[in-house]
Motif scaffolding. Structure first.
Motif, mmCIF file in Angstrom:
data_model
loop_
_atom_site.group_PDB
_atom_site.id
_atom_site.type_symbol
_atom_site.label_atom_id
_atom_site.label_comp_id
_atom_site.label_asym_id
_atom_site.label_seq_id
_atom_site.Cartn_x
_atom_site.Cartn_y
_atom_site.Cartn_z
ATOM 1 N N HIS A 1 -4.082 3.202 -2.545
ATOM 2 C CA HIS A 1 -5.240 3.461 -1.676
ATOM 3 C C HIS A 1 -5.505 4.965 -1.643
ATOM 4 C CE1 HIS A 1 -7.943 2.173 1.562
ATOM 5 N NE2 HIS A 1 -7.516 3.169 2.296
ATOM 6 N N ASN B 1 -4.199 12.087 -1.979
ATOM 7 C CA ASN B 1 -5.607 12.428 -1.792
ATOM 8 C C ASN B 1 -6.113 13.182 -2.996
ATOM 9 O OD1 ASN B 1 -5.537 11.280 0.814
ATOM 10 N ND2 ASN B 1 -4.457 13.106 1.523
ATOM 11 N N HIS C 1 4.101 12.067 -0.342
ATOM 12 C CA HIS C 1 3.642 11.098 -1.333
ATOM 13 C C HIS C 1 4.758 10.748 -2.307
ATOM 14 C CE1 HIS C 1 -0.286 12.956 -0.039
ATOM 15 N NE2 HIS C 1 -0.433 11.687 0.276
ATOM 16 N N ASP D 1 0.877 -1.172 0.000
ATOM 17 C CA ASP D 1 0.000 0.000 0.000
ATOM 18 C C ASP D 1 0.914 1.221 0.000
ATOM 19 O OD1 ASP D 1 -1.439 2.240 1.167
ATOM 20 O OD2 ASP D 1 -2.928 0.849 1.987
ATOM 21 N N ALA E 1 -0.724 6.538 -2.585
ATOM 22 C CA ALA E 1 -1.987 6.910 -1.935
ATOM 23 C C ALA E 1 -2.185 8.404 -1.687
ATOM 24 C CB ALA E 1 -2.128 6.141 -0.613
ATOM 25 N N GLN F 1 1.761 9.059 10.874
ATOM 26 C CA GLN F 1 0.590 8.185 10.990
ATOM 27 C C GLN F 1 0.838 6.945 11.856
ATOM 28 O OE1 GLN F 1 -1.904 7.587 7.567
ATOM 29 N NE2 GLN F 1 -1.349 9.563 6.682
ATOM 30 N N TYR G 1 -11.261 7.489 8.861
ATOM 31 C CA TYR G 1 -10.086 6.909 8.187
ATOM 32 C C TYR G 1 -9.811 5.511 8.738
ATOM 33 C CZ TYR G 1 -5.138 7.085 6.552
ATOM 34 O OH TYR G 1 -3.922 6.856 5.960
ATOM 35 N N ASP H 1 -9.820 1.825 6.870
ATOM 36 C CA ASP H 1 -8.613 0.976 6.844
ATOM 37 C C ASP H 1 -8.902 -0.426 7.387
ATOM 38 O OD1 ASP H 1 -6.222 1.575 5.577
ATOM 39 O OD2 ASP H 1 -5.809 3.229 6.948
#
Ligand code: ARG
Length: 576
Positions: free
Chosen positions: A166, A131, A140, A126, A129, A346, A318, A322
């Motif tokens: 994702h 936004n 990113h 993953d 991802a 995160q 969120y 997940d």
């Protein structure tokens, strides 16, 4: 199945241990480790096993080392070990073993000595991802480059890897986007280049809401309408997502990054309500002040950090999506492991969802692969001159423009189309390499001059080394041909061969702690070792076996550099 040097020596070392007078007193499960040496002067490999054991056995370390060395049977592989310093055991490979390795490696064009894993796993990676309709920030960039590299390495080792982008296609940002779309959109700008236009309206609305609280409410009600399935808002949302995906795809194409899936957060919308019901029914989640939470009462780290999975207004979060994503990946994609390449901030989120997954009895191996920030030269968060977040697309274009300047200087007579192609390889490669040559947790400084330099641990330096390995065959007038007997004579040849053989040791280790930088550091050493070999050993001026051996070393160096850079997601060029 072939074993690399470190494995062969490890086996011989445990053999030796079983023949010592203290073999009965070894600690449970003791496994002696063999390390590469920094400098071949002290042998090719080294072990500190005697020092560790001496402590356990309360004996003198040099005495223990001597006992091990005496029991050690190097066979065809290595000389009798030497004891050094406080009790290191040093191993020197026999020249015949090095030569045999050269023969073996040059025949193994596909894997270059790397043994595929014994039990391949299905791994979902993953990464990237971003936004939708929000700026794709430098985090990113890191995720995209690191995630792609880990994917390539895992696939090379024989794992079954599924990549899933994702994307954040269902966040609260759509309230602002929807209002902006209806009131501020410039259709022609959108047609010309959608991502910047979506970004512009997001930024503009975002700024306006800071001064205008009523506007914030309007945005919220647009969001609620979307969530309730309003046809107009759904259609706008869908177009936003579609346009964003097209824009992102262009960036991924340029980066040579591919995804098997783009399920995105919205894919799980219908699964959230039943999931929360199930979590309540099974006692994993509970009501708290009108919301639904998961508490981690017996987990010291998370005891005061419950995870919210349904808000009191009924909205999901969120974390909820997940959790649904984990279910889907396990049951429908067959995931045995999931790697999340996401920024370090995160950490808490992933601690929480991993802990919930474990409580639900899921056994998939969930790994958080965090990374630090990219800083500007001022050591602050990287920003553009106007203070905005730096856009990945702009970074790539600037890198390629700057790479073009290098080519213009180095090789002005190349045809224009070749220059363009090479600039693309060097520019993109430099951005990736600057990332991957750092330990991922390091906050590294983004500096054009360093990353595009032809000297030092950079992509241009490595690409240049590769180009040199190719140039020799152009000069020779024919590609490398196998055959003829090989013989290693000079130390510089042996240094190089040993380095090349260690590709097989380095590649699997990248996945131990998700460290692409260990592969980058290794490739840099290959390049410098090749350079030393090149200075010490003429190739085309010698004849017979010696020339054939040196050509094999050049060819193998080229293959290791190309394959290794390829694992980092960096393409090579034949000229530059
Ligand atoms: N879209 C998120 C962000 O930009 C990253 C998503 C990471 N993957 C995940 N399964 N949570 O912060």
């Amino acid at each position: 199945m072939s074993f690399h040097f470190a494995e062969q020596l490890t086996a011989k070392l445990s053999d030796a241990l079983s023949r010592t007078d203290f073999s009965g007193d070894l600690p449970e499960g003791f496994r002696a480790k063999i390390d590469q040496t920094q400098n071949r002067q002290f042998g090719d490999y080294q072990s500190n096993a005697a020092m560790i054991l001496a402590k356990e056995l309360k004996r003198n370390p040099r005495e223990v080392a001597t006992a091990i060395a005496n029991a050690f049977d190097g066979g065809e592989l290595c000389e009798k070990p030497e004891i050094a310093g406080p009790g290191f055991i040093n191993f020197r490979l026999k020249t015949a073993a090095l030569t045999a390795k050269l023969v073996q490696l040059i025949a193994d064009e596909e894997h270059l000595g790397v043994t595929p894993v014994a039990s391949p796993k299905t791994i979902v990676v993953d990464f990237s991802a971003p936004n939708v309709a929000k700026p794709m920030h430098v985090g990113h960039i890191r995720s995209t480059i690191i995630g792609d590299c880990l994917t390539r390495v895992a696939r090379f080792l024989g794992h079954h890897v599924i990549t899933d982008n994702h994307i954040g296609d269902w966040g609260t940002q759509f309230g602002m986007i929807l209002w902006g779309w209806k009131n501020l959109l410039d259709e022609s700008a959108l047609k010309a280049d959608p991502i910047p236009e979506l970004l512009r309206i997001y930024r503009e609305v975002n700024a306006k809401t800071k001064e205008d609280a009523a506007l914030l409410d309007l945005c919220k009600s647009e969001l609620v309408k979307l969530q309730q399935g309003d046809a107009e808002n759904l259609a706008i949302w869908q177009r936003c997502v579609e346009l964003s995906k097209q824009g992102l795809q262009k960036i991924y194409d340029r980066l040579d990054v591919t995804f098997d899936h783009w399920f995105g957060e919205s894919y799980y919308n219908d699964r959230l309500a039943p999931l929360v019901d199930e979590l309540i029914a099974t006692g994993v989640a509970e009501a708290s002040e009108g919301a639904i939470c998961v508490f981690f009462r017996d987990n010291e780290k998370l005891a005061d950090k419950p995870a919210l999975i349904r808000k009191s207004d009924g909205g999901f979060l969120y974390a909820t999506s997940d959790l649904a994503t984990i279910d889907f990946r396990i049951s429908e994609l067959g995931a045995e492991a999931i790697w999340y390449v996401v920024g370090a901030p995160q950490q808490l989120h992933f601690d929480q969802i991993f802990s919930i997954s474990a409580r639900r009895g899921q056994t998939a191996d969930l790994q958080f692969v965090p990374f630090g920030s990219i800083l500007g030269k001022d050591r602050k968060m990287l920003r553009t001159r106007s203070g905005d977040t730096v856009q990945l697309a702009d970074v790539l274009s600037e890198a390629v423009d700057r790479a073009m300047l290098i080519i213009e200087e180095k090789n002005p007579d190349l045809p224009a189309n070749e220059k363009t192609e090479i600039a693309e390889v060097i520019g993109i490669g430099s951005v990736k390499y600057a990332e991957l040559s750092q330990f991922r947790m390091t906050d590294y400084i983004f500096d054009w001059d360093t990353m595009l330099s032809l000297k030092g641990n950079t992509a241009p330096y490595l690409l240049n080394a590769y180009v040199r390995t190719r140039a020799i065959f152009r000069k020779l007038g024919s590609p490398y041909e196998t055959g003829g007997s090989l013989t290693l004579t000079e130390e510089a040849e042996k240094d190089l061969l040993l380095k090349l053989a260690q590709f097989a040791e380095i590649v699997p280790a990248v996945l131990d702690d998700f460290r692409p930088n260990s592969l980058a550091a290794y490739l840099y050493e290959v390049a410098t070792t090749y350079h030393q070999f090149w200075e010490a050993c003429p190739v085309l001026k010698v004849e017979g076996e010696i020339r054939q051996t040196r050509l094999a070393l050049c060819e193998l160096t080229g293959r290791v550099l190309r394959c290794g850079l390829g694992l980092l997601g960096i393409r090579t060029t034949e000229k530059m």
